[in-house]
Scaffold this active site. Sequence first.
Site, short mmCIF file in Angstrom:
data_model
loop_
_atom_site.label_atom_id
_atom_site.label_comp_id
_atom_site.label_asym_id
_atom_site.label_seq_id
_atom_site.Cartn_x
_atom_site.Cartn_y
_atom_site.Cartn_z
N CYS A 14 0.81 -1.22 0.00
CA CYS A 14 0.00 0.00 0.00
C CYS A 14 0.85 1.28 0.00
O CYS A 14 0.37 2.35 -0.35
CB CYS A 14 -0.95 0.01 1.19
N HIS A 59 -3.32 7.54 1.64
CA HIS A 59 -3.70 6.20 1.20
C HIS A 59 -5.11 5.95 1.72
O HIS A 59 -5.42 6.23 2.88
CB HIS A 59 -2.72 5.17 1.76
N ASN A 83 -10.12 -0.01 -0.58
CA ASN A 83 -8.66 0.07 -0.50
C ASN A 83 -8.07 -0.52 -1.77
O ASN A 83 -8.13 -1.73 -1.98
CB ASN A 83 -8.19 -0.69 0.75
O1 UT7 Z 1 -3.93 -0.67 3.28
C1 UT7 Z 1 -3.17 -1.48 4.08
C2 UT7 Z 1 -3.36 -1.13 5.47
N1 UT7 Z 1 -4.57 -1.71 5.99
C3 UT7 Z 1 -5.28 -1.00 6.83
O2 UT7 Z 1 -4.98 0.13 7.06
C4 UT7 Z 1 -6.42 -1.67 7.55
C5 UT7 Z 1 -6.35 -1.32 9.00
N2 UT7 Z 1 -7.39 -1.87 9.80
C6 UT7 Z 1 -8.70 -1.53 9.67
O3 UT7 Z 1 -9.05 -0.78 8.79
C7 UT7 Z 1 -9.67 -2.06 10.69
O4 UT7 Z 1 -8.97 -2.73 11.72
C8 UT7 Z 1 -10.74 -3.01 10.08
C9 UT7 Z 1 -11.71 -2.22 9.22
C10 UT7 Z 1 -10.05 -4.07 9.27
C11 UT7 Z 1 -11.55 -3.68 11.20
O5 UT7 Z 1 -12.10 -2.72 12.08
P1 UT7 Z 1 -11.96 -2.93 13.65
O6 UT7 Z 1 -12.75 -1.87 14.27
O7 UT7 Z 1 -10.50 -2.99 13.98
O8 UT7 Z 1 -12.70 -4.29 13.87
P2 UT7 Z 1 -12.11 -5.69 14.43
O9 UT7 Z 1 -11.14 -6.26 13.47
O10 UT7 Z 1 -11.64 -5.49 15.84
O11 UT7 Z 1 -13.41 -6.54 14.46
C12 UT7 Z 1 -14.48 -6.23 15.35
C13 UT7 Z 1 -15.52 -7.31 15.18
C14 UT7 Z 1 -14.96 -8.72 15.29
O12 UT7 Z 1 -15.90 -9.49 15.95
P3 UT7 Z 1 -15.71 -9.88 17.51
O13 UT7 Z 1 -14.42 -10.65 17.55
O14 UT7 Z 1 -15.63 -8.57 18.23
O15 UT7 Z 1 -16.91 -10.70 17.81
C15 UT7 Z 1 -14.85 -9.18 13.88
O16 UT7 Z 1 -14.98 -10.57 13.74
O17 UT7 Z 1 -16.10 -7.22 13.86
C16 UT7 Z 1 -16.06 -8.50 13.24
N3 UT7 Z 1 -15.93 -8.32 11.80
C17 UT7 Z 1 -17.00 -8.12 11.01
N4 UT7 Z 1 -18.31 -8.03 11.28
C18 UT7 Z 1 -19.13 -7.82 10.26
C19 UT7 Z 1 -14.81 -8.32 11.04
N5 UT7 Z 1 -15.14 -8.11 9.76
C20 UT7 Z 1 -16.48 -7.99 9.71
C21 UT7 Z 1 -17.40 -7.76 8.69
N6 UT7 Z 1 -18.71 -7.68 9.00
N7 UT7 Z 1 -17.02 -7.61 7.39
#
Ligand code: UT7
Length: 328
Positions: free
Chosen positions: A118, A255, A285
């Site tokens: 990225c 980005h 992304n």
């Molecule tokens: O470009 C390269 C760099 N990449 C990035 O910059 C990405 C950086 N990270 C992010 O953008 C965020 O961490 C995400 C958007 C990927 C995730 O957001 P988050 O607020 O960090 O959520 P999380 O990963 O902590 O997930 C929270 C909950 C989890 O469930 P539990 O364990 O709390 O029960 C996940 O399983 O949300 C769940 N979850 C979803 N729920 C519905 C993960 N993906 C999904 C989904 N739909 N698509």
Amino acid sequence: MTSTPVTRAVVIGCGHYLPENVVPNAAFTKTLDTSDEWIVSRSGIERRHMAAKGENTSHLASHAARAALTHAGIEADTLDAIIVATSTPDMTFPSVATMVQSDIEAFSAYAFDVQAVCAGFVYALANANALIVSGQAKRVLVIGAETFSRIMDWSDRGTCVLFGDGAGALILEAQDGDGTATDRGILATDLNADGRQRDVLYVDGGVSSTGTAGFLRMQGKEVFRHAIEKLAQTAETALTKAGLESDQIDWIVPHQANLRIIQGTAKKLGLTMDRVIVTVQDHGNTSAASIPLALSVGVERGQIKRGDLIVTEAIGGGLAWGAVVLRW
Ligand code: UT7
């Protein structure tokens, strides 16, 4: 103020290309336990474009290149170099850049790819700047192009809803500057990497390991934890190198990974969101393509104008991150 004549890498044109197929968040709810509400609230993403079967990264890149050539009003045979930032090349080799060279008939240009995920476009811009400043090229086409849809695990809701396909291109030209921050062109670059963090974002395949392309794996929370701090820090370092302060920025062109990261970084830099180009809602992304896409869309929308001071910043797998300060 004293000034010393210098060579600057100045943007003379930009363009972009997005595949026709637009996939809204709702499409994922048919096969995954997810919702439009979750995707929008956690990432800001509403839709993304996806390349058609047979439409490869080099095709997207060549479309964007042609748009940039038209915008610049120059012929392809006046290019000295082509750099493509991508992690999703058509083939292991030859480079996507050589494919673009052939497609657009830029036969005077040498061509190579840069792979910094990225952060790829920021790395490619810094390389193009170095070629121009050192006299190894006068006109460089710099492209970010990706088909991340090809490395998605469609059963992993934590990643597959976040990425999209697309390409953006800039053309840089050597022009004389007076050596001050009022010059047009690239004013400073800052590149960083920390390979100790390679497990937080990677693709689980490759030529010399599995012999397959593999699928993207991400510890989203971990990447998020690193992102805002490292992005604000690299932007500040690049600004300092250019002798500028963050309140002089006209546009941050970040980005486009996650709206919350974009907002957090702007806040850390002391800037309000009306000075940030945001396209993540429409593109998702697109990895190395996201910054040139956002720059080109920003110009198309009439936001970015000649003379504007722009800071681009990106972070991704590696981890690799960096920033470029330029005057449009
Ligand atoms: O470009 C390269 C760099 N990449 C990035 O910059 C990405 C950086 N990270 C992010 O953008 C965020 O961490 C995400 C958007 C990927 C995730 O957001 P988050 O607020 O960090 O959520 P999380 O990963 O902590 O997930 C929270 C909950 C989890 O469930 P539990 O364990 O709390 O029960 C996940 O399983 O949300 C769940 N979850 C979803 N729920 C519905 C993960 N993906 C999904 C989904 N739909 N698509």
